[in-house]
Design a protein around this motif. Structure first.
Motif, PDB file in Angstrom:
ATOM      1  N   GLN A 191       1.097   7.479  -6.154  1.00 31.24           N
ATOM      2  CA  GLN A 191       0.976   6.032  -5.980  1.00 31.24           C
ATOM      3  C   GLN A 191       2.258   5.400  -6.507  1.00 31.24           C
ATOM      4  OE1 GLN A 191      -1.648   4.679  -4.521  1.00 31.24           O
ATOM      5  NE2 GLN A 191      -3.252   6.232  -4.681  1.00 31.24           N
ATOM      6  N   LEU A 192       2.529   4.169  -6.131  1.00 31.03           N
ATOM      7  CA  LEU A 192       3.727   3.499  -6.624  1.00 31.03           C
ATOM      8  C   LEU A 192       3.639   3.311  -8.135  1.00 31.03           C
ATOM      9  CD1 LEU A 192       4.369   0.800  -3.884  1.00 31.03           C
ATOM     10  CD2 LEU A 192       5.554   2.970  -4.214  1.00 31.03           C
ATOM     11  N   ILE A 194      -3.393   3.233  -0.286  1.00 31.20           N
ATOM     12  CA  ILE A 194      -3.397   1.772  -0.183  1.00 31.20           C
ATOM     13  C   ILE A 194      -2.672   1.194  -1.392  1.00 31.20           C
ATOM     14  CG2 ILE A 194      -4.839  -0.290   0.034  1.00 31.20           C
ATOM     15  CD1 ILE A 194      -7.136   1.768   0.822  1.00 31.20           C
ATOM     16  N   GLN A 195      -1.695   0.359  -1.136  1.00 32.52           N
ATOM     17  CA  GLN A 195      -0.937  -0.236  -2.233  1.00 32.52           C
ATOM     18  C   GLN A 195      -1.612  -1.511  -2.733  1.00 32.52           C
ATOM     19  OE1 GLN A 195       1.224   1.917  -3.160  1.00 32.52           O
ATOM     20  NE2 GLN A 195       0.809   3.004  -1.244  1.00 32.52           N
ATOM     21  N   PRO A 196      -1.456  -1.832  -4.014  1.00 24.87           N
ATOM     22  CA  PRO A 196      -2.021  -3.083  -4.556  1.00 24.87           C
ATOM     23  C   PRO A 196      -1.152  -4.267  -4.141  1.00 24.87           C
ATOM     24  CG  PRO A 196      -0.825  -1.923  -6.277  1.00 24.87           C
ATOM     25  CD  PRO A 196      -0.787  -1.030  -5.056  1.00 24.87           C
ATOM     26  N   VAL A 248      -8.807   8.833  -3.423  1.00 26.80           N
ATOM     27  CA  VAL A 248      -9.042   7.456  -3.891  1.00 26.80           C
ATOM     28  C   VAL A 248      -7.971   6.531  -3.327  1.00 26.80           C
ATOM     29  CG1 VAL A 248     -10.222   8.186  -5.978  1.00 26.80           C
ATOM     30  CG2 VAL A 248      -7.744   7.902  -6.020  1.00 26.80           C
ATOM     31  N   HIS A 249      -8.342   5.272  -3.119  1.00 29.25           N
ATOM     32  CA  HIS A 249      -7.419   4.268  -2.569  1.00 29.25           C
ATOM     33  C   HIS A 249      -6.754   4.799  -1.304  1.00 29.25           C
ATOM     34  CE1 HIS A 249      -8.108   2.172  -6.287  1.00 29.25           C
ATOM     35  NE2 HIS A 249      -7.513   3.109  -7.001  1.00 29.25           N
ATOM     36  N   ASN A 250      -7.569   5.373  -0.426  1.00 28.88           N
ATOM     37  CA  ASN A 250      -7.066   5.978   0.796  1.00 28.88           C
ATOM     38  C   ASN A 250      -7.667   5.270   2.010  1.00 28.88           C
ATOM     39  OD1 ASN A 250      -6.714   7.831   3.088  1.00 28.88           O
ATOM     40  ND2 ASN A 250      -6.024   9.312   1.566  1.00 28.88           N
TER      41      ASN A 250
END
Length: 405
Positions: A149-150, A178-180, A327-329
């Motif tokens: 993740q970033l 998925i980026q915030p 996660v966050h995908n």
């Protein structure tokens, strides 16, 4: 309990009726089109084919009305403040090129900095390089953390260098992460930067709200959200769109021309040179109208179910190196098989009519960072089923057995 009926959704696509044996998991490259879209395109060509904005006859007037109605549909879909903030392009790539070119000498000056991320598609790297290298503008890059993740702490530190522009993807086209974006936009704006979001993968995952997100630019391609190829959207806030130098000239973007001087038309036309992809834009409007009959949370929940089953199945196959995190995908999984070349794995899947993509997915800097030659990418859409997941897993298991024997 979700009320989503995947079979009803899938039945809207002629492709799956004509090609029932295919498992199509190349959705991050392009998606299939529902009948509502293909009908809209066919209807335009068969019943009212005509150019827009300039014809004196009824056919042209009707084409113009439908074309401009599509602009209203897009503006409503992403909650733009004004309809003229919607610029039609040939895709996200063209939109990013227009932004990179258009900001030079109007906003960006020699010595300025822009900030990109390690996850970016080539279309959000090369257009900046073309102009930055020529005009003495420096590019900084946000690294990734151990979860790929970033790294937001590094992002915050890089913002202290006061970049003029921060440009990043909503969803990684390789990893699906998925980026915030809302947090990142707020942080960039606090540092005084102009914000650009590549929404090519993000727009199909979650309907973006420009008023809530408050970014300065957001771009996406029509074919990634059930619309025709060759269509795209450049959203921008009015004040910044007016500062963009047009990348292309001619046609409707002109107000007055002489051999001494030329003045440009008002928005949105000043950034839409030449005859547009009229049928494609009408098809894009049809796609966005069509998808809104479904609850977006139901679509997200369905893809989450597919992802959970896929990751669970992958864990049972020895020798699979999974790059994506569950996660966050948004529904994209990149993987490799031991030391086998991704193209060989994809070819094995193709033999069993499972369509995936292999290679570096227009993200060479990311794969250099990961020290991988590439990956096999499986990208899920709402029309995919658990049977698709199981068939892909079986094909992958058989490919591993053959390739590693």
């Amino acid at each position: 309990m979700s009320g989503f009926d995947v079979q009803q959704f899938r039945s809207q696509f002629t492709f799956f009726q004509l090609q029932p044996d295919w498992v199509y998991l190349d959705n991050a490259a392009t998606m299939h089109k529902p009948k509502a879209v293909t009908d809209a395109v066919q209807r335009f060509y068969q019943q009212q084919n005509s150019n827009v904005h300039r014809g004196a006859h009824q056919l042209s007037q009707r084409a113009t009305t439908e074309f401009e109605q599509a602009r209203d549909i897009v503006a409503s879909f992403i909650n733009a403040k004004h309809r003229h903030e919607i610029i039609f392009t040939s895709g996200a790539t063209a939109a990013l090129n227009q932004i990179a070119f258009g900001l030079m000498h109007t906003v960006l000056q020699p010595g300025d900095r822009i900030l990109l991320t390690q996850l970016e598609h080539h279309a959000n790297i090369v257009p900046w390089q073309l102009h930055c290298q020529r005009h003495g503008i420096h590019i900084d890059v946000v690294p990734l953390n151990s979860s790929l993740q970033l790294d937001l702490a590094a992002y915050q530190q890089l913002l202290l260098q006061k970049p003029k522009v921060v440009s990043f993807s909503h969803v990684s086209n390789v990893l699906g992460h998925i980026q915030p974006v809302q947090q990142m936009v707020a942080m960039a704006k606090a540092a005084g930067a102009i914000t650009v979001i590549d929404g090519a993968q993000g727009v199909v995952y979650q309907q973006p709200d420009m008023q809530q997100l408050d970014c300065d630019f957001y771009v996406f391609s029509g074919h990634k959200i059930y619309g025709p190829t060759g269509t795209g959207v450049l959203y921008g806030k009015t004040a910044l769109l007016e500062q963009l130098t047009p990348l292309l000239a001619g046609g409707e973007m002109i107000e007055q021309v002489s051999f001494v001087n030329t003045t440009f038309n008002k928005l949105p036309f000043r950034l839409e040179a030449g005859t547009p992809n009229i049928a494609g834009v009408i098809g894009l409007g049809a796609a966005l109208q069509w998808i809104q009959q479904y609850n977006n949370n139901d679509l997200i929940q369905h893809k989450s179910l597919l992802l959970k089953a896929f990751f669970s199945g992958l864990a049972q196959i020895k020798g699979v190196d999974i790059l994506s995190m569950p996660v966050h995908n948004a529904g994209i999984v990149a993987l490799n098989v031991d030391s086998e070349h991704p193209s060989d794995v994809a070819a094995m899947l193709d033999q069993q009519q499972v369509a995936v993509r292999s290679g570096q997915h227009c993200a060479m800097p990311l794969f250099s960072y990961l020290a991988r030659p590439g990956a096999v990418r499986c990208a899920f859409a709402a029309y995919n089923t658990l049977d698709d997941v199981n068939r892909c897993l079986l094909a992958l298991e058989q490919a591993v057995e053959i390739l590693t024997a």
